[in-house]
Design an enzyme around this catalytic site. Structure first.
Site, PDB file in Angstrom:
ATOM      1  N   GLU A  27       5.541  -0.018   5.790  1.00  0.00           N
ATOM      2  CA  GLU A  27       6.634  -0.331   4.946  1.00  0.00           C
ATOM      3  C   GLU A  27       7.183   0.847   4.231  1.00  0.00           C
ATOM      4  O   GLU A  27       7.124   1.077   2.945  1.00  0.00           O
ATOM      5  CB  GLU A  27       6.288  -1.728   3.995  1.00  0.00           C
ATOM      6  CG  GLU A  27       6.319  -2.770   4.855  1.00  0.00           C
ATOM      7  CD  GLU A  27       6.052  -3.925   3.905  1.00  0.00           C
ATOM      8  OE1 GLU A  27       6.377  -5.071   4.591  1.00  0.00           O
ATOM      9  OE2 GLU A  27       5.918  -3.995   2.994  1.00  0.00           O
ATOM     10  N   GLU A  33       3.596  -8.016  10.599  1.00  0.00           N
ATOM     11  CA  GLU A  33       3.378  -8.900   9.706  1.00  0.00           C
ATOM     12  C   GLU A  33       4.427 -10.208   9.568  1.00  0.00           C
ATOM     13  O   GLU A  33       5.514  -9.915   9.929  1.00  0.00           O
ATOM     14  CB  GLU A  33       3.672  -8.456   8.047  1.00  0.00           C
ATOM     15  CG  GLU A  33       2.505  -7.672   7.505  1.00  0.00           C
ATOM     16  CD  GLU A  33       2.608  -6.976   6.016  1.00  0.00           C
ATOM     17  OE1 GLU A  33       3.157  -7.677   5.472  1.00  0.00           O
ATOM     18  OE2 GLU A  33       2.114  -6.018   5.761  1.00  0.00           O
TER      19      GLU A  33
END
Length: 479
Positions: free
Chosen positions: A170, A379
């Site tokens: 991320e 995720e």
């Protein structure tokens, strides 16, 4: 599109779950580990919910064998976890801390013993504090070589045991939250600095992938991107254009570089106009192009809906929802580009995250069409308040419903033609939810602790544990 019959999940599909070092390990200063920026950031008053920190977290560092045994009982095919850079190099560089790297090798050996594929994330936000102090961390090009040296040390040590690697987790989150919103380390509000730091992170990512090709030529590596596909708030062409702006500024700006080594033209021209474009030096473009990944890792939680925003619009820094008190949706954006609006067609979690399983399929389709890369969902999960009942049960039917609906969309995406490698839920055990404390629970395994009391950190299988076990055993047939 609708399908009369859906394709089955591939026989080698990686049914997995995930975690991050700072959120689960604890042992923050044991066995030679150096301090990370998160070790210090959480000590700033008001930064985290009730001042929570990862000093102990859920003590995975000392209980990894117990946790892996639970993974094996569930039948996990893959476990994605991150390595703490400051465990390997306490000062960010220099001599390897043997005790630190041995922990991860022991964890990997334990996983392999139970036929669980390790997926190693090289960076999940916990930068060594020494590098932040020495040269400003991601704001200095010096980090490119230091990150590469760290990655190479792991590649060489683990090359015969690990096939799947994630470079930066991320990047869009830790860069924007760290350098624009000041909610993550180093706590800066400066968009120019944000774009400069982001460019350096892109170069570090590409350099690590370039080195990986030389050391583990048969392995697979890619970044993990937090993708929230952009929707138009209405059919008004101005809103459609705003959604396109958001997709380019919030997603293409990263994924185009990962995949092609170039920035999207419309965003780059805009940033140049406002003197925010990153500094390009000789050799940068060639390095970025050399960093093409084997897959696109996707962390998916929600979509975002946008409307047009006039040039003179002012956005107030609204309070973010970190306590789980529903109703604090934040309208934000960039004047003249886009404004985020609440999508009334969607339900939300108690933390005001919009629940949109179909958005996962939409995102996977967009990546497939634009980049032609395989995708690994690194995720996806639901953070909620879970209740430990008297007979040591946790009835989290809401989590089962959430994950079931997202898996249904995965199967539809595969039928659409998406090359999907696997699906890692967030998370396996409960963990520290960064700014949200321990009350926001994501796991299949309940960890009995709260913000102020570590208790005995007892592990309790939730109802979703048994449900996901059946999903894996049936290769997605029993939902």
């Amino acid at each position: 599109m609708y399908h009369a019959k859906l394709d089955r999940f591939p026989n080698d599909f990686l049914w997995g779950s995930a975690s991050a070092a700072y959120q689960v390990e604890g042992a923050w200063n044991e066995d030679g580990k150096g301090t990370s920026v998160w070790d210090n950031f959480v000590r700033i008053p008001g930064k985290t919910f009730k001042g929570t920190n990862g000093n102990v977290a859920v003590d995975h560092y000392h209980r990894y064998q117990e946790d892996v045994a639970l993974m094996a009982e569930m039948g996990l095919k893959a476990y994605r976890f991150s390595v703490s850079w400051s465990r390997i190099f306490p000062a960010g560089k220099g001599e390897i801390n043997e005790a630190g790297i041995q922990f991860y090798e022991n964890l990997i050996d334990e996983l392999l013993q139970h036929q669980i594929e390790p997926i190693v994330t090289l960076y999940h936000w916990d930068l060594p504090q020494a590098l932040q102090d020495a040269y400003g961390g991601w704001e200095s090009r010096e980090i490119i070589q230091d990150f590469n040296d760290y990655c190479v040390a792991l590649f060489k040590r683990l090359k015969d045991k690990v096939n799947y690697w994630v470079t930066l987790n991320e990047q869009n989150v830790f860069i924007s939250h760290g350098y624009e919103q000041a909610s993550h380390p180093p706590g800066v509000r400066d968009r120019k600095r944000m774009y400069e730091a982001n460019h350096i992170a892109n170069l570090a990512n590409a350099k690590a992938i370039q080195s990986f090709r030389q050391i583990i030529p048969n392995g697979k590596i890619g970044p993990s991107f937090a993708y929230g596909p952009a929707y138009a708030y209405s059919s008004n062409p101005e809103d459609v254009l705003a959604a396109q702006n958001a997709e380019e500024f919030n997603s293409h700006w990263w994924m185009d570089v990962y995949s092609w080594g170039v920035y999207p033209k419309s965003v780059l021209k805009y940033l140049e106009k406002y003197d925010m474009a990153p500094t390009m030096e000789a050799g940068d473009e060639a390095l970025l192009k050399a960093g093409k990944p084997d897959f696109m890792g996707v962390n998916y939680y929600q979509t975002a809906t946008f409307t047009a925003s006039p040039l003179d619009e002012e956005f107030v820094n609204a309070k973010e929802n970190h306590d789980g008190k529903k109703g604090n949706f934040v309208e934000n954006g960039n004047a003249g580009l886009f404004k985020r609006k609440r999508n009334e067609a969607l339900e939300t979690t108690n933390w005001d995250w919009e629940i949109d399983p179909t958005g996962l399929r939409i995102g996977l389709r967009r990546i497939t069409s634009r980049y032609g890369l395989p995708v690994l969902v690194t995720e996806n999960g639901l953070g909620e308040f879970d209740k430990l009942e008297d007979n040591s049960t946790v009835n989290d039917d809401y989590r089962i419903d959430y994950i079931r609906k997202h898996i249904e969309q995965l199967q539809a995406a595969i039928t659409d033609g998406v090359d999907l490698l696997g699906y890692c839920t967030w998370s396996f055990t409960d963990l520290l939810s960064w700014l949200n404390g321990y009350q926001k629970r994501y796991g299949f395994v309940y960890v009995d602790r709260d913000e102020l009391n570590e208790k005995e950190l007892r592990r309790v299988r939730k109802k979703s544990f048994y449900w996901y076990r059946d999903v894996i055993e049936s290769n997605g047939e029993m939902l």
